[in-house]
Write an enzyme that holds these catalytic residues in place. Structure first.
Site, PDB file in Angstrom:
ATOM      1  N   TYR A 157      12.061  34.182  75.404  1.00 60.93           N
ATOM      2  CA  TYR A 157      11.966  34.927  74.145  1.00 60.93           C
ATOM      3  C   TYR A 157      10.790  34.467  73.284  1.00 60.93           C
ATOM      4  CZ  TYR A 157      16.609  36.924  74.989  1.00 60.93           C
ATOM      5  OH  TYR A 157      17.673  37.619  75.507  1.00 60.93           O
ATOM      6  N   PHE A 210      15.721  36.744  63.651  1.00 60.00           N
ATOM      7  CA  PHE A 210      16.853  36.793  64.582  1.00 60.00           C
ATOM      8  C   PHE A 210      16.664  35.876  65.788  1.00 60.00           C
ATOM      9  CE2 PHE A 210      13.911  40.235  65.711  1.00 60.00           C
ATOM     10  CZ  PHE A 210      13.682  39.995  67.055  1.00 60.00           C
ATOM     11  N   ARG A 267      15.067  50.899  82.274  1.00 58.82           N
ATOM     12  CA  ARG A 267      15.074  51.008  80.806  1.00 58.82           C
ATOM     13  C   ARG A 267      15.833  52.254  80.348  1.00 58.82           C
ATOM     14  NH1 ARG A 267      13.757  46.782  77.621  1.00 58.82           N
ATOM     15  NH2 ARG A 267      13.022  48.234  76.029  1.00 58.82           N
ATOM     16  N   THR A 279      17.868  49.530  72.309  1.00 53.15           N
ATOM     17  CA  THR A 279      18.332  48.188  71.932  1.00 53.15           C
ATOM     18  C   THR A 279      19.502  48.251  70.955  1.00 53.15           C
ATOM     19  OG1 THR A 279      16.105  47.292  72.244  1.00 53.15           O
ATOM     20  CG2 THR A 279      17.632  45.984  70.938  1.00 53.15           C
ATOM     21  N   ARG A 301      24.130  50.347  77.342  1.00 56.12           N
ATOM     22  CA  ARG A 301      24.374  49.914  75.964  1.00 56.12           C
ATOM     23  C   ARG A 301      25.162  50.955  75.177  1.00 56.12           C
ATOM     24  NH1 ARG A 301      18.194  47.752  75.329  1.00 56.12           N
ATOM     25  NH2 ARG A 301      18.505  45.618  76.117  1.00 56.12           N
ATOM     26  N   HIS A 327      19.687  42.506  79.220  1.00 53.63           N
ATOM     27  CA  HIS A 327      18.234  42.468  78.969  1.00 53.63           C
ATOM     28  C   HIS A 327      17.547  43.109  80.167  1.00 53.63           C
ATOM     29  CE1 HIS A 327      14.148  41.031  78.202  1.00 53.63           C
ATOM     30  NE2 HIS A 327      14.119  40.732  79.490  1.00 53.63           N
TER      31      HIS A 327
END
Length: 202
Positions: free
Chosen positions: A104, A112, A140, A146, A157, A170
């Protein structure tokens, strides 16, 4: 280039078809007709193989701690398999803070970031590498936005997430990111590009 080869093959097949209706009258003509036909088959076969291979890419995905706790690992993997993607690497692992910071790195300094690292290191994850035509774009799209509030129903998601900080998966956002992330989580000998005898059915 592929279109030109298709056109050539069509013409040669048509010539071979005409020859079957009215066979050439001498040995040389028959030999030439057979040679053209066999050459077209060879070119078509090899071009088809190169065309498929040139489109094949890889995508890194990671099922986050929430997936394990909610017993959803099999359901998520099943979605990718049913789509026709090829699983070439898979392992459960506990991510260290050091690895999380590398993974990350682009988010370091954002508000965050600490929560992101804390969540991803709180329990084991399932790391995977998928392979297929336009793999990153397909993964994707299947994963969804997200933000769970923006993720379409039918996406992973959209179906399994309620809060962004607990979005359960992820996925690499580009071919370049995929290459970097795969190298972070997998050694070369942990990736198995096995022969897929069913790939032409998808």
């Amino acid at each position: 280039m592929f279109g030109k080869v298709q056109s050539f093959c069509f013409c040669t097949f048509f010539i071979a078809f005409l020859c079957s209706i009215e066979p050439p009258q001498n040995v040389l003509s028959r030999y030439c007709a057979r040679l053209v036909f066999r050459t077209s088959l060879h070119i078509a076969k090899n071009t088809h193989i190169r065309y498929n291979q040139s489109m094949s890419t890889r995508c890194f995905t990671m099922l986050k701690p929430g997936v394990l706790n909610r017993r959803l690992v099999g359901e998520v993997i099943s979605r990718f398999e049913k789509k026709g993607l090829k699983l070439i690497a898979l392992k459960m692992m506990q991510i260290s803070p050091e690895l999380a910071s590398k993974h990350y790195a682009e988010h370091n300094g954002k508000d965050f970031y600490n929560a992101l690292v804390s969540y991803i290191t709180s329990a084991p994850v399932v790391a995977m590498v998928w392979q297929g035509d336009d793999c990153v774009q397909i993964v994707r799209k299947m994963v969804g936005a997200t933000s769970p509030a923006k993720a379409e129903p039918g996406t992973i998601r959209g179906d399994y997430c309620m809060h962004t900080n607990h979005n359960i998966i992820h996925a690499s956002d580009s071919d370049e990111s995929a290459a970097r992330e795969i190298s972070l989580f997998f050694k070369d000998e942990e990736i198995f590009d096995w022969e897929d005898n069913a790939e032409n059915w998808f």
